[in-house]
Motif scaffolding. Structure first.
Motif, PDB file in Angstrom:
ATOM      1  N   UNK A 118       6.012  -2.825  16.748  1.00  0.00           N
ATOM      2  CA  UNK A 118       4.726  -2.572  16.089  1.00  0.00           C
ATOM      3  C   UNK A 118       4.402  -1.075  16.100  1.00  0.00           C
ATOM      4  N   UNK A 119       4.665  -0.423  17.220  1.00  0.00           N
ATOM      5  CA  UNK A 119       4.385   1.015  17.323  1.00  0.00           C
ATOM      6  C   UNK A 119       5.261   1.802  16.350  1.00  0.00           C
ATOM      7  N   UNK A 120       6.505   1.394  16.216  1.00  0.00           N
ATOM      8  CA  UNK A 120       7.393   2.110  15.293  1.00  0.00           C
ATOM      9  C   UNK A 120       6.948   1.875  13.844  1.00  0.00           C
ATOM     10  N   UNK A 121       6.570   0.658  13.546  1.00  0.00           N
ATOM     11  CA  UNK A 121       6.151   0.331  12.182  1.00  0.00           C
ATOM     12  C   UNK A 121       4.875   1.086  11.810  1.00  0.00           C
ATOM     13  N   UNK A 122       4.002   1.282  12.804  1.00  0.00           N
ATOM     14  CA  UNK A 122       2.774   2.020  12.536  1.00  0.00           C
ATOM     15  C   UNK A 122       3.085   3.467  12.154  1.00  0.00           C
ATOM     16  N   UNK A 123       4.102   4.042  12.782  1.00  0.00           N
ATOM     17  CA  UNK A 123       4.493   5.418  12.474  1.00  0.00           C
ATOM     18  C   UNK A 123       5.358   5.499  11.219  1.00  0.00           C
ATOM     19  N   UNK A 124       6.060   4.399  10.925  1.00  0.00           N
ATOM     20  CA  UNK A 124       6.996   4.370   9.789  1.00  0.00           C
ATOM     21  C   UNK A 124       6.741   3.108   8.976  1.00  0.00           C
ATOM     22  N   UNK A 125       5.659   3.068   8.207  1.00  0.00           N
ATOM     23  CA  UNK A 125       5.250   1.832   7.527  1.00  0.00           C
ATOM     24  C   UNK A 125       6.251   1.319   6.503  1.00  0.00           C
ATOM     25  N   UNK A 126       7.202   2.155   6.100  1.00  0.00           N
ATOM     26  CA  UNK A 126       8.204   1.679   5.138  1.00  0.00           C
ATOM     27  C   UNK A 126       9.387   1.011   5.819  1.00  0.00           C
ATOM     28  N   UNK A 127       9.407   0.979   7.162  1.00  0.00           N
ATOM     29  CA  UNK A 127      10.525   0.389   7.900  1.00  0.00           C
ATOM     30  C   UNK A 127      10.045  -0.797   8.725  1.00  0.00           C
ATOM     31  N   UNK A 128      10.654  -1.926   8.493  1.00  0.00           N
ATOM     32  CA  UNK A 128      10.378  -3.133   9.266  1.00  0.00           C
ATOM     33  C   UNK A 128      11.608  -3.469  10.089  1.00  0.00           C
ATOM     34  N   UNK A 129      11.435  -3.635  11.385  1.00  0.00           N
ATOM     35  CA  UNK A 129      12.547  -3.990  12.267  1.00  0.00           C
ATOM     36  C   UNK A 129      12.376  -5.436  12.716  1.00  0.00           C
ATOM     37  N   UNK A 130      13.386  -6.229  12.480  1.00  0.00           N
ATOM     38  CA  UNK A 130      13.373  -7.635  12.897  1.00  0.00           C
ATOM     39  C   UNK A 130      14.395  -7.836  14.005  1.00  0.00           C
TER      40      UNK A 130
ATOM     41  N   UNK B 267       0.783  -1.217   0.000  1.00  0.00           N
ATOM     42  CA  UNK B 267       0.000   0.000   0.000  1.00  0.00           C
ATOM     43  C   UNK B 267       0.824   1.281   0.000  1.00  0.00           C
ATOM     44  N   UNK B 268       2.101   1.225   0.370  1.00  0.00           N
ATOM     45  CA  UNK B 268       2.919   2.434   0.396  1.00  0.00           C
ATOM     46  C   UNK B 268       3.815   2.471  -0.816  1.00  0.00           C
ATOM     47  N   UNK B 269       4.077   3.690  -1.265  1.00  0.00           N
ATOM     48  CA  UNK B 269       4.946   3.847  -2.428  1.00  0.00           C
ATOM     49  C   UNK B 269       6.391   4.039  -2.044  1.00  0.00           C
ATOM     50  N   UNK B 270       6.691   4.119  -0.736  1.00  0.00           N
ATOM     51  CA  UNK B 270       8.056   4.346  -0.288  1.00  0.00           C
ATOM     52  C   UNK B 270       8.887   3.067  -0.383  1.00  0.00           C
ATOM     53  N   UNK B 271      10.209   3.283  -0.480  1.00  0.00           N
ATOM     54  CA  UNK B 271      11.116   2.132  -0.492  1.00  0.00           C
ATOM     55  C   UNK B 271      11.016   1.406   0.844  1.00  0.00           C
ATOM     56  N   UNK B 272      10.871   0.104   0.787  1.00  0.00           N
ATOM     57  CA  UNK B 272      10.761  -0.693   2.001  1.00  0.00           C
ATOM     58  C   UNK B 272      12.156  -1.046   2.525  1.00  0.00           C
ATOM     59  N   UNK B 273      12.360  -0.793   3.807  1.00  0.00           N
ATOM     60  CA  UNK B 273      13.651  -1.042   4.450  1.00  0.00           C
ATOM     61  C   UNK B 273      13.443  -2.011   5.606  1.00  0.00           C
ATOM     62  N   UNK B 274      14.302  -3.007   5.677  1.00  0.00           N
ATOM     63  CA  UNK B 274      14.272  -3.949   6.792  1.00  0.00           C
ATOM     64  C   UNK B 274      15.543  -3.769   7.614  1.00  0.00           C
ATOM     65  N   UNK B 275      15.370  -3.514   8.919  1.00  0.00           N
ATOM     66  CA  UNK B 275      16.502  -3.359   9.823  1.00  0.00           C
ATOM     67  C   UNK B 275      16.689  -4.627  10.638  1.00  0.00           C
ATOM     68  N   UNK B 276      17.924  -5.061  10.746  1.00  0.00           N
ATOM     69  CA  UNK B 276      18.254  -6.275  11.492  1.00  0.00           C
ATOM     70  C   UNK B 276      18.820  -5.873  12.857  1.00  0.00           C
ATOM     71  N   UNK B 277      18.130  -6.252  13.903  1.00  0.00           N
ATOM     72  CA  UNK B 277      18.454  -5.880  15.280  1.00  0.00           C
ATOM     73  C   UNK B 277      18.819  -7.166  16.025  1.00  0.00           C
ATOM     74  N   UNK B 278      20.060  -7.276  16.478  1.00  0.00           N
ATOM     75  CA  UNK B 278      20.499  -8.455  17.225  1.00  0.00           C
ATOM     76  C   UNK B 278      20.460  -8.153  18.718  1.00  0.00           C
ATOM     77  N   UNK B 279      19.829  -9.025  19.486  1.00  0.00           N
ATOM     78  CA  UNK B 279      19.600  -8.784  20.915  1.00  0.00           C
ATOM     79  C   UNK B 279      19.888 -10.039  21.727  1.00  0.00           C
ATOM     80  N   UNK B 280      20.147  -9.845  23.018  1.00  0.00           N
ATOM     81  CA  UNK B 280      20.232 -10.991  23.938  1.00  0.00           C
ATOM     82  C   UNK B 280      19.075 -10.983  24.932  1.00  0.00           C
ATOM     83  N   UNK B 281      18.187  -9.967  24.849  1.00  0.00           N
ATOM     84  CA  UNK B 281      17.127  -9.789  25.850  1.00  0.00           C
ATOM     85  C   UNK B 281      15.896 -10.630  25.525  1.00  0.00           C
TER      86      UNK B 281
END
Length: 448
Positions: free
Chosen positions: A64-76, A38-52
């Motif tokens: 989810x809250x960040x993605x709602x504000x920034x639908x072109x950015x997916x954080x994994x 649905x968005x015309x912006x370039x889709x970006x996926x960020x890779x987040x490595x955690x131990x928590x």
């Protein structure tokens, strides 16, 4: 070998053959596929490595809250270990050395962060702040600089305080300590709060095996690095260092008012269990414990009250040692601007959403963060005193402005030598002498 890389190479050399397994499946924010359509912006996926890994569910709400504000950015988020930061650091060091694309990384302490920042594992963040017309210190209370650059944002702050069993305090007829109480006051309280014999002994005080708890003499007397003076020399010949070790020795071995170190080590005492099971009355610790007061795992029925870490003199500066989890952008990030934008959200709004630590964001009230941490357990908490301690008008953040890459080596020998004294294996004079000798040898070796 260039000394900038020596420390990190030592960390990774013994683990180069490790197999990077046990990683959980990456978590992706909701509605990603729909957003991409649905968005015309370039889709970006960020890779987040955690131990928590314990916080997977609550952290997903932040994503989810960040993605709602920034639908072109997916954080994994990929959880690399089960709450084991040492294992996590070993794995991620190897991944970075291999050039694997990573966007967000975390470190559990300033000393771990400094080693990796100095070896260029992380991207400097100053340029991103400057592009916004700002600098890191404008937006956050505590910033650790390495080689005069900012490589990470401390987000989940841990401050020193003393947990006190208020039922025991009331039984002993003692008032809640005021903000100017001293180590001598602490000793008097510990003696009066101790009772019983043998296995039934309740100690008024307890110090865990963390090296920080051997260095309260310094952190109560001056701000900055707990092992180094501002000029990079060692602090161990500072009279306050030996004064506190003598204080601890007497409290444990002469007054019998603090859990003996020999018992702490031999019985592998869990300080959470010991406090919440009513085996000790006072526990100097960091503020991360607040979130566990209402934890069913540590079920109890007494009220916990609080005091700031004691001063040496009533009119002394109210230094408060700081710990933090620090978040950085990996040098291999393919989307550094998007990573920075997310990092700021994670370290501000994300901290408030999770409600598990004290916020580092300027303008926020420490006591409000503390209230979120104990939410749901208010009946077990002296809320008025907690607010008083957190809102101390004389509060001074004490953190490392100078962090050498060999900080961890120095803290290791602190534990080794100070414990010899507390366990009657060597004199206090020999402890100080050995620390100065061994410490200066480490400095010399790392200066080559």
């Amino acid at each position: 070998m260039n000394k900038r890389f020596r420390a990190l190479s030592m960390l990774t050399a013994i683990t180069m053959g490790a197999v990077l397994n046990g990683c959980s499946a990456p978590k992706e924010s909701a509605s990603v596929t729909q957003d991409k359509q649905e968005t015309g912006e370039e889709q970006v996926t960020l890779r987040f490595l955690s131990y928590a890994s314990n916080y997977e569910e609550i952290e997903q709400t932040v994503l989810d809250a960040y993605h709602e504000k920034n639908p072109n950015v997916t954080v994994k988020i990929e959880y690399m270990s089960d709450m084991n930061s040492k294992d996590y650091l070993s794995k991620t060091d190897i991944m970075l050395m291999g050039g694997e694309p990573i966007d967000i990384l975390m470190t559990p302490s300033a000393k771990d962060y400094a080693v990796r920042a100095a070896s260029d594992s992380y991207l400097p963040l100053d340029q991103f702040f400057e592009a916004e017309g700002s600098k890191a210190e404008d937006e956050f209370n505590v910033i650790y600089r390495v080689n005069e650059q900012t490589y990470g944002i401390p987000a989940e702050m841990k401050y020193g305080l003393v947990l006190i069993n208020k039922d025991m305090l009331d039984e002993a007829g003692l008032p809640v300590p005021d903000l100017n109480w001293t180590w001598e006051d602490y000793r008097e309280y510990a003696i009066k709060l101790s009772k019983g014999e043998g296995a039934d002994r309740i100690y008024g005080s307890h110090f865990h095996t963390f090296s920080d708890m051997l260095l309260y003499g310094i952190t109560s007397a001056q701000k900055g690095n707990k092992c180094f003076n501002d000029d990079g020399t060692l602090v161990f010949d500072n009279p306050y260092f030996s004064k506190f070790l003598q204080f601890r020795y007497d409290l444990e071995n002469a007054d019998h008012a603090s859990t003996p170190l020999a018992d702490v080590k031999a019985l592998n005492i869990n300080y959470y269990d010991h406090f919440f099971n009513g085996k000790i009355a006072m526990l100097p610790i960091l503020s991360y414990v607040l979130g566990n007061i209402g934890n069913e795992k540590y079920s109890h029925d007494f009220v916990t009250t609080f005091a700031r870490l004691p001063l040496w003199e009533e009119d002394g500066e109210h230094y408060n040692p700081v710990g933090a989890t620090i978040y950085s952008i990996a040098k291999t990030s393919e989307h550094p601007q998007e990573a920075f934008d997310f990092l700021k959200f994670w370290c501000t709004e994300g901290v408030k959403m999770k409600g598990m630590t004290i916020a580092n964001q300027k303008g926020l009230n420490r006591s409000e963060s503390a209230k979120r941490m104990v939410e749901g357990a208010e009946e077990l908490v002296d809320m008025e005193t907690l607010e008083t301690v957190m809102n101390d008008e004389k509060w001074v953040d004490s953190y490392e402005l100078f962090i050498p890459t060999y900080q961890n080596e120095i803290e290791t020998i602190v534990t080794e030598e100070a414990e010899k004294y507390l366990l009657d294996s060597q004199s206090l004079e020999d402890t100080v002498s050995s620390l100065m000798k061994r410490g200066n040898e480490i400095i010399a070796e790392n200066s080559k």
